[in-house]
Design an enzyme around this catalytic site. Structure first.
Site, PDB file in Angstrom:
ATOM      1  N   ALA A 228      67.696  76.909  76.673  1.00  0.00           N
ATOM      2  CA  ALA A 228      67.512  78.349  76.552  1.00  0.00           C
ATOM      3  C   ALA A 228      68.468  79.053  77.510  1.00  0.00           C
ATOM      4  CB  ALA A 228      66.068  78.704  76.902  1.00  0.00           C
TER       5      ALA A 228
ATOM      6  N   HIS B 246      70.855  90.154  69.346  1.00  0.00           N
ATOM      7  CA  HIS B 246      71.864  89.243  68.812  1.00  0.00           C
ATOM      8  C   HIS B 246      72.771  89.972  67.829  1.00  0.00           C
ATOM      9  CE1 HIS B 246      71.686  84.973  69.918  1.00  0.00           C
ATOM     10  NE2 HIS B 246      70.481  85.244  70.356  1.00  0.00           N
TER      11      HIS B 246
ATOM     12  N   ASP C  57      72.797  79.744  63.530  1.00  0.00           N
ATOM     13  CA  ASP C  57      72.115  80.000  64.796  1.00  0.00           C
ATOM     14  C   ASP C  57      70.652  80.332  64.508  1.00  0.00           C
ATOM     15  OD1 ASP C  57      71.590  80.454  67.415  1.00  0.00           O
ATOM     16  OD2 ASP C  57      72.886  82.198  67.632  1.00  0.00           O
TER      17      ASP C  57
END
Lengths: 171, 171, 171
Positions: free
Chosen positions: A14, A53, A86
């Site tokens: 992470a 994102h 992703d």
């Protein structure tokens, strides 16, 4: 049909800079680029992450949501363009929560990734380096994620392990 | 008495391919091979894992169970044959659950591993790369495992860190 | 004002030998050395760890406690001597528990570390390689720690990832 492309597998923890590194690698190539997002927004924390994102990505990206049918999304890209997936871990988690056959899905996906049709970059989390989780579902997920990562790494041309935003070459 | 052998230490997370890699390294050498298993089946999940591990191994292996007396099992191999120890983390956990002196046991084992009598391969888990565990026993185990791994890595000839089935050379 | 120094970032898991490695690197340089400790003893377990750390260090060390004002402690070292910061993760945790602006503090610290005034060694924990933690605070901490590690690694001259007491060079 373009020649066989090249699969780069970006593995890390992470906040290890996996996505940023993969995005930088893709955008160093000529646009257009396809971003295949596997995230599903179950709650506000997740929705915020997804929005962040998206906001971070520059123009030139086509974004495709594929929380479950990642194979279909990859097969739909037929022009040899760069693709970023992703990430595998969320895709696996979505299948596990839906009670699907995760081993079968993992095998099918790895078979597809073994024949990239362009420069493909696949991001995944390493989740097996902590203490054994207390609950059985987390242990099951950890095992499935590790097996999936092994399958993908085995067919990848390049494997990177990210630490603090920096890549270590594994393969 | 054969010459000093070579100790290879294979470190990695859960489902990182540690055991498979170590087994492949051993079976590339001439048989017979000794597999020293430290697992104890406390429950069905564990029993299933042990059975899977055994089923995966080919002929040519002699399997020795050594949940606690790993030093004794290693000392019993006197003909210089290849040995695989799988794994140190379970051995440590067994001693901790039995309330033994884990530091003393770790030191004794590391002293023995410093003088391998053949090509020895030792598998262990890295468990310290997650968030600090909530409960004190898990923290104590994490600390003991890390210290044991350091002791063994210090005396090993080769140290590998596995990621997604692939080895990174550390030493 | 001395020339620009060199920043070495030592990253690793719990009991991975980070502190010992960094201390050995510092004490290979001429004394005096400054040890900037960020630990706060909230309980007996922590107090014992701090005492053990101090006891292990040899003469030649000046120890400065900086659970929060790490920047101030670094700026107070003006003679170009070797400095060891142990560790960033606890410093971040202290700021988070005090409900400070951890992103702002992280940026300020990274800016300072980008201009080391001597051989500086900074130790930090990698905490993002396990299963996603159950509780939101742990997830928030994990994210902040990962982002901080990325910032520091970006400005460091050398980055090491420790495994079982051994360094892997990342940068």
């Amino acid at each position: 049909m373009p020649e066989r492309g090249r699969l780069t597998f970006v593995l890390g923890g992470a906040r290890s800079g996996k996505s940023s590194h993969a995005e930088a690698r893709v955008t160093a190539l000529p646009a257009p680029w396809t971003y295949i997002a596997t995230a599903q927004a179950f709650d506000d924390e997740m929705a915020e992450r997804i929005a962040l994102h998206r906001a971070r990505r520059e123009a030139g990206w086509e974004t495709v949501d594929a929380p479950l049918d990642l194979a279909g999304a990859l097969e739909a890209v037929t022009d040899g363009r760069p693709v970023l997936v992703d990430c595998l871990t969320l895709w696996l988690s979505n299948h596990m929560l839906a009670d699907h056959d995760v081993e079968g899905e993992s095998r099918r996906l790895a078979d597809l990734l073994a024949r990239p049709r362009g420069p493909w970059f696949v991001v995944s989390n390493e989740v097996g380096l902590g203490i054994v989780p207390d609950n059985a579902l987390a242990r099951r997920f950890r095992d499935a994620a590790g097996r999936l990562n092994q399958k993908v790494a085995a067919v990848a041309d390049d494997v990177l392990f990210m630490a603090a935003g920096l890549p270590m070459r594994v393969k």
